[in-house]
Design an enzyme around this catalytic site. Structure first.
Site, PDB file in Angstrom:
ATOM      1  N   ARG A  54      11.287  -0.871   6.388  1.00  0.00           N
ATOM      2  CA  ARG A  54       9.976   0.033   6.704  1.00  0.00           C
ATOM      3  C   ARG A  54       9.483  -1.364   7.662  1.00  0.00           C
ATOM      4  O   ARG A  54       9.915  -2.533   7.941  1.00  0.00           O
ATOM      5  CB  ARG A  54       8.592  -0.311   5.386  1.00  0.00           C
ATOM      6  CG  ARG A  54       8.355  -0.958   4.721  1.00  0.00           C
ATOM      7  CD  ARG A  54       7.329  -0.626   4.182  1.00  0.00           C
ATOM      8  NE  ARG A  54       7.009  -1.480   3.084  1.00  0.00           N
ATOM      9  CZ  ARG A  54       5.314  -1.669   2.438  1.00  0.00           C
ATOM     10  NH1 ARG A  54       4.813  -1.441   2.860  1.00  0.00           N
ATOM     11  NH2 ARG A  54       5.075  -2.778   1.375  1.00  0.00           N
ATOM     12  N   ARG A  55       8.449  -0.773   8.620  1.00  0.00           N
ATOM     13  CA  ARG A  55       7.600  -0.896   9.397  1.00  0.00           C
ATOM     14  C   ARG A  55       8.957  -1.703  10.819  1.00  0.00           C
ATOM     15  O   ARG A  55       7.667  -2.887  11.080  1.00  0.00           O
ATOM     16  CB  ARG A  55       6.442  -2.538   8.872  1.00  0.00           C
ATOM     17  CG  ARG A  55       5.987  -1.683   8.010  1.00  0.00           C
ATOM     18  CD  ARG A  55       4.770  -3.523   7.002  1.00  0.00           C
ATOM     19  NE  ARG A  55       4.029  -3.230   6.234  1.00  0.00           N
ATOM     20  CZ  ARG A  55       3.363  -3.558   4.953  1.00  0.00           C
ATOM     21  NH1 ARG A  55       4.774  -4.873   4.882  1.00  0.00           N
ATOM     22  NH2 ARG A  55       2.809  -3.698   4.522  1.00  0.00           N
ATOM     23  N   HIS A  94       7.588   6.802  -0.211  1.00  0.00           N
ATOM     24  CA  HIS A  94       6.462   6.412  -1.335  1.00  0.00           C
ATOM     25  C   HIS A  94       5.394   6.898  -1.460  1.00  0.00           C
ATOM     26  O   HIS A  94       4.482   7.861  -1.758  1.00  0.00           O
ATOM     27  CB  HIS A  94       6.695   5.383  -2.897  1.00  0.00           C
ATOM     28  CG  HIS A  94       5.658   5.197  -3.859  1.00  0.00           C
ATOM     29  ND1 HIS A  94       4.839   5.345  -4.423  1.00  0.00           N
ATOM     30  CD2 HIS A  94       3.858   4.645  -3.598  1.00  0.00           C
ATOM     31  CE1 HIS A  94       4.095   5.603  -5.131  1.00  0.00           C
ATOM     32  NE2 HIS A  94       3.563   4.983  -4.922  1.00  0.00           N
ATOM     33  N   PHE A  95       4.799   6.334  -0.439  1.00  0.00           N
ATOM     34  CA  PHE A  95       3.058   7.084   0.082  1.00  0.00           C
ATOM     35  C   PHE A  95       3.038   8.591   0.895  1.00  0.00           C
ATOM     36  O   PHE A  95       2.254   8.685   0.836  1.00  0.00           O
ATOM     37  CB  PHE A  95       2.435   5.727   0.823  1.00  0.00           C
ATOM     38  CG  PHE A  95       3.240   5.030   1.381  1.00  0.00           C
ATOM     39  CD1 PHE A  95       2.636   5.965   3.130  1.00  0.00           C
ATOM     40  CD2 PHE A  95       3.351   3.782   2.340  1.00  0.00           C
ATOM     41  CE1 PHE A  95       2.687   4.841   4.758  1.00  0.00           C
ATOM     42  CE2 PHE A  95       3.645   3.650   3.336  1.00  0.00           C
ATOM     43  CZ  PHE A  95       3.243   3.689   4.730  1.00  0.00           C
ATOM     44  N   HIS A  96       4.592   8.244   1.249  1.00  0.00           N
ATOM     45  CA  HIS A  96       4.355  10.025   2.167  1.00  0.00           C
ATOM     46  C   HIS A  96       4.275  11.014   1.069  1.00  0.00           C
ATOM     47  O   HIS A  96       4.007  12.094   0.375  1.00  0.00           O
ATOM     48  CB  HIS A  96       5.705  10.195   2.861  1.00  0.00           C
ATOM     49  CG  HIS A  96       4.902   9.362   4.373  1.00  0.00           C
ATOM     50  ND1 HIS A  96       4.937   8.383   4.436  1.00  0.00           N
ATOM     51  CD2 HIS A  96       4.480   9.828   5.233  1.00  0.00           C
ATOM     52  CE1 HIS A  96       4.690   8.387   5.533  1.00  0.00           C
ATOM     53  NE2 HIS A  96       3.875   9.381   5.964  1.00  0.00           N
ATOM     54  N   HIS A 135      -5.738  -1.305  -3.179  1.00  0.00           N
ATOM     55  CA  HIS A 135      -5.031  -0.238  -4.010  1.00  0.00           C
ATOM     56  C   HIS A 135      -5.979   0.616  -4.703  1.00  0.00           C
ATOM     57  O   HIS A 135      -5.650   1.907  -5.110  1.00  0.00           O
ATOM     58  CB  HIS A 135      -4.034  -1.023  -5.366  1.00  0.00           C
ATOM     59  CG  HIS A 135      -3.708   0.207  -6.127  1.00  0.00           C
ATOM     60  ND1 HIS A 135      -2.959   0.467  -5.795  1.00  0.00           N
ATOM     61  CD2 HIS A 135      -3.880   0.757  -7.372  1.00  0.00           C
ATOM     62  CE1 HIS A 135      -2.316   1.653  -6.724  1.00  0.00           C
ATOM     63  NE2 HIS A 135      -2.551   1.529  -7.046  1.00  0.00           N
ATOM     64  N   TYR A 177      -6.903   6.117  -4.965  1.00  0.00           N
ATOM     65  CA  TYR A 177      -7.645   6.330  -6.096  1.00  0.00           C
ATOM     66  C   TYR A 177      -8.806   7.298  -5.405  1.00  0.00           C
ATOM     67  O   TYR A 177      -8.781   7.757  -5.672  1.00  0.00           O
ATOM     68  CB  TYR A 177      -7.622   5.871  -7.472  1.00  0.00           C
ATOM     69  CG  TYR A 177      -6.138   5.304  -7.700  1.00  0.00           C
ATOM     70  CD1 TYR A 177      -5.597   6.275  -8.172  1.00  0.00           C
ATOM     71  CD2 TYR A 177      -6.174   4.174  -7.819  1.00  0.00           C
ATOM     72  CE1 TYR A 177      -4.458   5.947  -9.252  1.00  0.00           C
ATOM     73  CE2 TYR A 177      -5.156   3.477  -8.546  1.00  0.00           C
ATOM     74  CZ  TYR A 177      -4.035   4.775  -8.390  1.00  0.00           C
ATOM     75  OH  TYR A 177      -2.604   4.429  -9.635  1.00  0.00           O
TER      76      TYR A 177
END
Ligand code: HAS
Length: 543
Positions: free
Chosen positions: A433-434, A368-370, A217, A221
């Site tokens: 996903r995956r 979300h992470f894209h 996590h 950041y």
């Protein structure tokens, strides 16, 4: 101007980062084509191998090399050139990171490390894949030494003065990184390497994932904060404005050190073996880590408004029109910021325990992470590249390249919008996903996913075109653009406060609070995971 020797150091990081972007981006398109059943991979390449290469090359390699290239340039610009022993350490770091990258990528291409970028046990890779990852991390320690010791010696030589904001932020990012990597280093050295060599037969799966997310996590950041450095320090100068508040910016970075680490359980909300109480504690802390981003949103709006009003804007939103829309150095990070509004809202949904049940392990999370890393962060990195590469190479960003750059940014924006919207919407109806196969033999639950998968491949195609254009423009800026001097934009404060609250530069206090929070959030659950562990798992290689 960054001196030639340090500019060369940064440029080598950028060359490696851009090569990773090109190859990793190509693998990304392959994935979307396979999932939408428009492409069958050749027999000696499998979907999960491509997925691993995509994740490792983009999320780990592209970001890390770019970030260090950027931080070196900014630190040297604001504190003076590196002493030769520090530059040497930075080069050693570069070589170790490069060796690690080559090892890990080669093993992935040999299908000996098809474990995805999170390398979740019980999937098992060749031990040399984990050793490659260790090389990358050790390399970053040399890099961190170069920057942190430069900062310390600057402070010794400038007693009583406020340190340059950019360098302060780089140090805060590295403090976060150094604490975070304790988790992954522990897992790799004590669990993955002995297990993959066969020295231990089994692995404690839940513990390995917990140690991974202790690192995983804050890792997000570590990607985000360099983008924030550009937003706080360089964007105000590009728009002809001022930094809204130096102290607010520093405080935001310090809050990330406190709250970004004791929150890893929000990636494991659906995993057994961790009690609900500790998940709850870490969810509460996750909501705390949203605060520095909200502070950043506030500071950005304030910078924009002040700049606009100084240029004569009136009315509630008149300042908006005064922003330099035709300047790619601004357009790119601005679109990144705009993406971060829905992206942040998505993060808050993910972190909400009940809603996580709906989205976890669906392609919503990939969406979300894209839009976080793939849009917010990468668009900012693109924006930085348009002025930093010519600055380091003694060339200029011409009007023509600036215009082509805007096309590149628009292509990326449209591609990312289509792809991540399709991911979010189909994720809500359960699209996993995956996973390579999404049609489930025509089962009705999967009926709507096909068209979303095609939309993802359309978005992916635009993204790859955007990468081609970006690489072409970067080659131009590095080798062919007219010689000259491009500005390294460093903003000034709105109200120059020479005195900084002493507490803000008292690292011991912040590191101590961070460690305390980590101990509170992790000690008991980790003891539980060790003491009450079920039998461990042997390794599996499925593909
Ligand atoms: Fe996340 C999963 C929660 C931020 C990346 N995240 C992931 C994964 C990745 C990732 C890679 O709680 C997947 C890992 C995997 O493979 O399994 N995330 C959050 C939260 C935030 C957040 C609460 N994530 C990020 C960032 C990332 C990133 C940043 C990369 C850089 N995330 C989660 C959770 C999961 C998760 C769960 C696990 C899901 C699961 O079930 O597996 C927060 O930090 C977000 C706070 C952000 C804001 C937005 C502030 C807005 C700003 C822009 C201002 C705009 C301006 C422009 C000024 C509150 C600063 C004006 C514009 C105009 C249009 C006028």
């Amino acid at each position: 101007m960054v001196n030639a020797l340090d500019a060369r150091l940064s440029m080598y990081h950028f060359y490696t980062a851009f090569a990773a972007l090109l190859i990793g981006g190509f693998f990304g398109l392959l994935q979307t084509l396979v999932r939408s059943e428009q492409l069958t991979l050749p027999v000696d390449l499998n979907y999960y191998q491509v997925l691993t290469a995509h994740g490792v090359l983009l999320a780990l390699v592209f970001t890390t090399f770019f970030i260090f290239g950027f931080m070196y340039a900014g630190v040297v610009k604001t504190t003076g050139e590196f002493a030769s022993h520090r530059r040497k350490a930075a080069w050693i770091g570069f070589v170790l990171m490069l060796i690690g990258t080559i090892m890990a990528t080669t093993l992935i291409l040999m299908n000996k490390a098809t474990v995805l970028y999170t390398f979740y046990a019980p999937l098992q890779a060749s031990p040399f894949f984990y050793i490659g990852l260790a090389f990358i991390i050790i390399g970053t320690y040399f890099a961190a030494y170069a920057i942190i010791s430069q900062y310390r010696s600057w402070r010794k030589e400038h007693k009583g003065e406020k340190s340059p904001l950019f360098t302060f932020m780089a140090v805060a990012t590295l403090v976060l990184w150094l604490i975070a990597t304790i988790g992954v280093v522990t897992a790799v050295t004590l669990q993955y390497i002995p297990w993959s060599f066969g020295w231990t037969e089994t692995i404690n799966v839940a513990l390995s994932r917990t140690l991974f997310w202790f690192f995983g996590h804050p890792l997000v950041y570590f990607w985000l904060l360099p983008a924030y450095m550009a937003w706080y320090v360089t964007v105000p100068k590009i728009i002809g404005g001022k930094i809204f508040s130096d102290s607010l910016a520093r405080l935001a970075f310090l809050l990330f050190i406190l709250f970004s680490i004791p929150v890893g359980f929000h990636h494991q909300l659906l995993e057994p073996g961790i009690s609900e109480v500790w998940k709850y504690v870490q969810v509460v802390l996750t909501f705390a880590v949203i605060i520095p981003s909200l502070m950043t949103a506030f500071a950005m709006f304030a910078s924009f408004e002040i700049a606009g009003r100084e240029k004569g804007a009136t009315g509630l939103l008149g300042w908006f029109k005064k922003l330099p829309w035709s300047d790619v150095r601004f357009l790119a990070p601005f679109i990144g910021m705009a993406f971060f509004i829905p992206a942040g809202a998505g993060g808050i949904i993910n972190a909400s325990h009940q809603m996580n049940q709906v989205v976890h392990n669906t392609i919503w999370v990939t969406g979300h992470f894209h839009i976080t890393i793939g849009a917010t962060v990468i668009l900012t990195f693109f924006g930085i590249s348009y002025w930093l590469i010519p600055h380091l190479k003694g060339r200029v960003l011409t009007k023509h390249i600036n215009n082509l750059g805007k096309y590149q940014i628009v292509l990326w924006t449209v591609g990312m919008f289509i792809m991540s919207a399709a991911m979010h919407f189909s994720g809500l109806s359960g699209n996993p996903r995956r996973t390579q196969i999404t049609s489930y033999n025509g089962h009705e639950a999967a009926a709507s996913w096909g068209s979303y998968e095609v939309a993802m491949s359309v978005g992916g195609t635009l993204l790859l075109f955007s990468i081609f254009l970006f690489i072409g423009l970067m080659i131009n800026l590095a080798f062919w653009a007219p010689k000259g001097s491009e500005e390294f934009p460093i903003g000034e404060e709105f109200e120059d406060t020479h005195q900084l609250p002493k507490l803000l530069e008292n690292w011991k206090v912040w590191i101590a609070i961070a460690i305390l929070l980590i101990l509170i959030a992790y000690t008991i659950p980790v003891i539980d995971l060790i003491q009450d562990a079920p039998p461990g798992s042997p390794g599996y290689q499925f593909w």
